[in-house]
Motif scaffolding. Structure first.
Motif, PDB file in Angstrom:
ATOM      1  N   SER A 237     -29.290 -37.722 -44.974  1.00  0.00           N
ATOM      2  CA  SER A 237     -28.724 -36.432 -44.569  1.00  0.00           C
ATOM      3  C   SER A 237     -27.631 -36.074 -45.564  1.00  0.00           C
ATOM      4  O   SER A 237     -26.712 -36.860 -45.791  1.00  0.00           O
ATOM      5  N   ARG A 238     -27.736 -34.891 -46.161  1.00  0.00           N
ATOM      6  CA  ARG A 238     -26.830 -34.550 -47.252  1.00  0.00           C
ATOM      7  C   ARG A 238     -26.349 -33.111 -47.134  1.00  0.00           C
ATOM      8  O   ARG A 238     -27.148 -32.182 -47.090  1.00  0.00           O
ATOM      9  N   ARG A 239     -25.059 -32.937 -47.110  1.00  0.00           N
ATOM     10  CA  ARG A 239     -24.460 -31.619 -47.171  1.00  0.00           C
ATOM     11  C   ARG A 239     -24.640 -31.069 -48.592  1.00  0.00           C
ATOM     12  O   ARG A 239     -24.852 -31.808 -49.545  1.00  0.00           O
ATOM     13  N   LEU A 240     -24.505 -29.764 -48.743  1.00  0.00           N
ATOM     14  CA  LEU A 240     -24.611 -29.142 -50.063  1.00  0.00           C
ATOM     15  C   LEU A 240     -23.294 -29.341 -50.826  1.00  0.00           C
ATOM     16  O   LEU A 240     -22.538 -28.420 -51.094  1.00  0.00           O
TER      17      LEU A 240
ATOM     18  N   GLY B 244     -16.742 -21.989 -52.399  1.00  0.00           N
ATOM     19  CA  GLY B 244     -18.013 -22.699 -52.379  1.00  0.00           C
ATOM     20  C   GLY B 244     -18.137 -23.637 -51.196  1.00  0.00           C
ATOM     21  O   GLY B 244     -19.202 -23.761 -50.592  1.00  0.00           O
ATOM     22  N   ASP B 245     -17.015 -24.273 -50.830  1.00  0.00           N
ATOM     23  CA  ASP B 245     -17.044 -25.206 -49.704  1.00  0.00           C
ATOM     24  C   ASP B 245     -17.247 -24.466 -48.389  1.00  0.00           C
ATOM     25  O   ASP B 245     -17.982 -24.922 -47.503  1.00  0.00           O
ATOM     26  N   TRP B 246     -16.617 -23.329 -48.255  1.00  0.00           N
ATOM     27  CA  TRP B 246     -16.787 -22.517 -47.045  1.00  0.00           C
ATOM     28  C   TRP B 246     -18.256 -22.095 -46.913  1.00  0.00           C
ATOM     29  O   TRP B 246     -18.857 -22.206 -45.847  1.00  0.00           O
ATOM     30  N   LEU B 247     -18.830 -21.625 -48.022  1.00  0.00           N
ATOM     31  CA  LEU B 247     -20.234 -21.197 -47.978  1.00  0.00           C
ATOM     32  C   LEU B 247     -21.174 -22.371 -47.744  1.00  0.00           C
ATOM     33  O   LEU B 247     -22.220 -22.222 -47.095  1.00  0.00           O
ATOM     34  N   ALA B 248     -20.814 -23.557 -48.261  1.00  0.00           N
ATOM     35  CA  ALA B 248     -21.639 -24.740 -48.005  1.00  0.00           C
ATOM     36  C   ALA B 248     -21.704 -25.029 -46.508  1.00  0.00           C
ATOM     37  O   ALA B 248     -22.751 -25.428 -45.968  1.00  0.00           O
ATOM     38  N   THR B 249     -20.577 -24.794 -45.821  1.00  0.00           N
ATOM     39  CA  THR B 249     -20.546 -24.975 -44.373  1.00  0.00           C
ATOM     40  C   THR B 249     -21.352 -23.891 -43.663  1.00  0.00           C
ATOM     41  O   THR B 249     -22.122 -24.177 -42.729  1.00  0.00           O
ATOM     42  N   VAL B 250     -21.212 -22.663 -44.108  1.00  0.00           N
ATOM     43  CA  VAL B 250     -21.914 -21.550 -43.466  1.00  0.00           C
ATOM     44  C   VAL B 250     -23.427 -21.706 -43.612  1.00  0.00           C
ATOM     45  O   VAL B 250     -24.183 -21.579 -42.642  1.00  0.00           O
ATOM     46  N   TYR B 251     -23.878 -22.013 -44.825  1.00  0.00           N
ATOM     47  CA  TYR B 251     -25.330 -22.122 -45.049  1.00  0.00           C
ATOM     48  C   TYR B 251     -25.900 -23.432 -44.504  1.00  0.00           C
ATOM     49  O   TYR B 251     -27.086 -23.496 -44.174  1.00  0.00           O
ATOM     50  N   ASP B 252     -25.076 -24.477 -44.436  1.00  0.00           N
ATOM     51  CA  ASP B 252     -25.418 -25.708 -43.719  1.00  0.00           C
ATOM     52  C   ASP B 252     -26.793 -26.266 -44.109  1.00  0.00           C
ATOM     53  O   ASP B 252     -27.639 -26.508 -43.251  1.00  0.00           O
ATOM     54  N   GLN B 253     -26.994 -26.476 -45.414  1.00  0.00           N
ATOM     55  CA  GLN B 253     -28.268 -26.995 -45.900  1.00  0.00           C
ATOM     56  C   GLN B 253     -28.284 -28.528 -45.874  1.00  0.00           C
ATOM     57  O   GLN B 253     -27.251 -29.180 -45.973  1.00  0.00           O
ATOM     58  N   ASN B 254     -29.476 -29.089 -45.739  1.00  0.00           N
ATOM     59  CA  ASN B 254     -29.674 -30.529 -45.928  1.00  0.00           C
ATOM     60  C   ASN B 254     -30.330 -30.674 -47.295  1.00  0.00           C
ATOM     61  O   ASN B 254     -31.538 -30.554 -47.443  1.00  0.00           O
ATOM     62  N   THR B 255     -29.497 -30.911 -48.304  1.00  0.00           N
ATOM     63  CA  THR B 255     -29.922 -30.755 -49.697  1.00  0.00           C
ATOM     64  C   THR B 255     -30.721 -31.957 -50.174  1.00  0.00           C
ATOM     65  O   THR B 255     -30.153 -33.017 -50.458  1.00  0.00           O
ATOM     66  N   GLN B 256     -32.037 -31.779 -50.271  1.00  0.00           N
ATOM     67  CA  GLN B 256     -32.913 -32.856 -50.712  1.00  0.00           C
ATOM     68  C   GLN B 256     -33.910 -32.400 -51.774  1.00  0.00           C
ATOM     69  O   GLN B 256     -34.051 -33.038 -52.805  1.00  0.00           O
ATOM     70  N   SER B 257     -34.616 -31.297 -51.530  1.00  0.00           N
ATOM     71  CA  SER B 257     -35.776 -30.936 -52.334  1.00  0.00           C
ATOM     72  C   SER B 257     -35.518 -29.752 -53.253  1.00  0.00           C
ATOM     73  O   SER B 257     -34.656 -28.909 -52.998  1.00  0.00           O
TER      74      SER B 257
END
Length: 470
Positions: free
Chosen positions: A346-349, A93-106
């Motif tokens: 600014s928020r990582r997933l 999950g952490d690897w994919l969080a880096t790959v997708y690189d979302q700014n998780t807000q909405s």
């Protein structure tokens, strides 16, 4: 000038394959990885070049200069700082969080709506911990930011009780904080929020050998406040001895008096996963806010923690964290965005590693991890209690063992023993001071730790104590 960026982009599969190979080699040998290394392994400082090296050559430089100082902090015998490991699913999950690189807000609208994953993960966590869905929650970097977030909303509530809007007008009067054995991150949060760590009123503990709040003294101190609202910081597992405040009795007091009740349950909250120990958190659902650390007993990578704040305070939460250019009309949940519910813009997933691990292993998986860690801690504690060289400083209440050298005259050797123990690279523990004694803490929180690790640790400890006595 070489176009390394373009070349790296074209060869990303090769680069990730190299990283994968190195990662697998590290994880496969994690149990044998040193838990401590010498600072002299760091080679001389590198310089920034005009055209760089490209990723493949940079990996070689990293492996030469810095890889040797990477300790096995996510391994089975790293018992310091209540450090959890990373489950295989959380790594994915952490690897994919880096790959997708979302700014998780909405959760809705155009663009990134990955906050839906975070909302779902919070709901799953509440279910795992036996908490009602009446809590709003979100991911932050660790227990410090979780405590900060919760106390920031508490500050706004306390201000409103005094007829002030602190988020807008700032602090203009002291706020009372009652607590017995707060974690240092709570004290730091009070300082950062301008509430002042010096405004804490220390409550007596339940007994000399306890870190939990004395309910009798707490009520006496409340009465002295003559109806003034205050912040209560209570513990869902203290750092030294994993002592729990009596949440049922605090719930009773909350029915009689007006105060904001915050629970720091950074790792102790996961006692809720165990049928045998969930009674320790009975009543915590009545708190106004709760801190839980995920990179501890949830065993996901750093940095990961959650805050839980009762949904009834959503307006106060928005008043505290609202982005200046995003005022709300009506219900803030109808147009939800984490941008207005917590500190970071600014928020990582951060939720994705937790979501993967929770989905992969489920309730039973985490129950097994928690119960096994507690069992190992109790076994280690029993070995120390029966030893001629060590003694427990407190009962093993959950997953942390607090101990010292048995010989009272050997207090000056405690630090030397711990330094020698950690220098072996076989195990890592942390120093503490408890009940007028220099002590050592061993926290069992890693999903990989097993009985063979206990046997190895005890063997190493016996050798070191023998060497110190010679």
């Amino acid at each position: 000038m070489k176009e390394y960026l373009k070349t790296d982009s074209e060869n990303i599969d090769h680069i990730l394959e190299m990283i994968k190979k190195q990662s697998v080699e590290y994880l496969d040998t994690l149990a044998d990885r040193p838990t401590s290394v010498n600072n002299t392994l760091v080679s001389e400082k590198g310089d920034l070049l005009e055209s760089g090296f490209g990723t493949e050559e940079t990996l070689k430089i990293f492996n030469q200069r810095f890889e040797p100082i990477m300790v096995g902090s996510s391994g089975p015998r790293y018992l310091g700082f209540v450090t959890g490991g990373s489950t295989p699913a959380s790594i994915a999950g952490d690897w994919l969080a880096t790959v997708y690189d979302q700014n998780t807000q909405s959760t809705s609208g155009q663009g990134d709506i990955s906050a839906n994953i975070e909302i779902e993960t919070i709901e799953i966590l509440l279910d795992l911990l036996g908490l009602p869905q009446t809590f709003l929650g979100g991911f932050v970097s660790g227990a410090t930011m979780s405590n900060f977030t919760c106390m920031a909303v508490a500050r706004q509530w306390l201000g409103k009780e005094q007829g002030r809007d602190i988020a807008k007008d700032g602090m203009s009067a002291a706020i009372k904080i009652l607590t017995a054995t707060p974690h240092s991150s709570s004290i730091k949060s009070l300082s950062l929020l301008g509430m002042g760590s010096g405004n804490m009123i220390r409550i007596k503990t339940a007994a000399e050998d306890r870190e939990a709040i004395s309910i009798q003294d707490l009520e006496e101190q409340i009465i002295k406040l003559n109806g003034e609202s205050f912040l209560l910081i209570s513990s869902g597992g203290t750092v030294n001895t994993v002592d729990f405040d009596d949440f049922k009795e605090i719930s009773r007091l909350k029915e009689k008096y007006k105060f904001w009740w915050h629970i720091d349950a950074a790792f102790g909250g996961f006692a809720a996963c165990s049928d045998d120990y969930k009674h320790l958190v009975s009543g915590w659902e009545n708190a106004d806010s709760i801190t839980v650390d995920c990179h501890k007993w949830l065993n996901v990578p750093y940095e990961s923690a959650v805050f839980f704040i009762k949904e009834q305070y959503k307006i106060l939460q928005v008043e505290t964290f609202q982005n200046s250019n995003a005022p709300y009309l009506g219900d803030p949940l109808e147009n939800f965005g984490y941008l207005n519910f917590l500190p970071e813009n600014s928020r990582r997933l951060k939720a994705l590693p937790a979501w993967f691990s929770l989905m992969a292993y489920g309730r039973k998986g985490y129950q097994e991890i928690v119960d096994r860690n507690i069992s190992l801690a109790r076994k280690f504690g029993q070995i120390l209690a029966e030893s001629n060289d060590f003694k427990l400083l407190a009962p093993v209440r959950l997953n942390t063992v607090c101990f010292t050298l048995k010989d009272e005259s050997g207090q000056d050797k405690v630090n030397a023993f711990l330094a020698a123990l950690n220098d072996t690279g076989k195990v890592f523990m942390t120093p503490t001071f408890y009940n007028q004694h220099k002590g050592i803490r061993a926290a069992f929180v890693n999903w990989q730790t097993c009985e063979k690790d206990i046997e190895l640790i005890v063997e190493v400890m016996k050798k070191i104590i023998t060497d110190l006595q010679d």
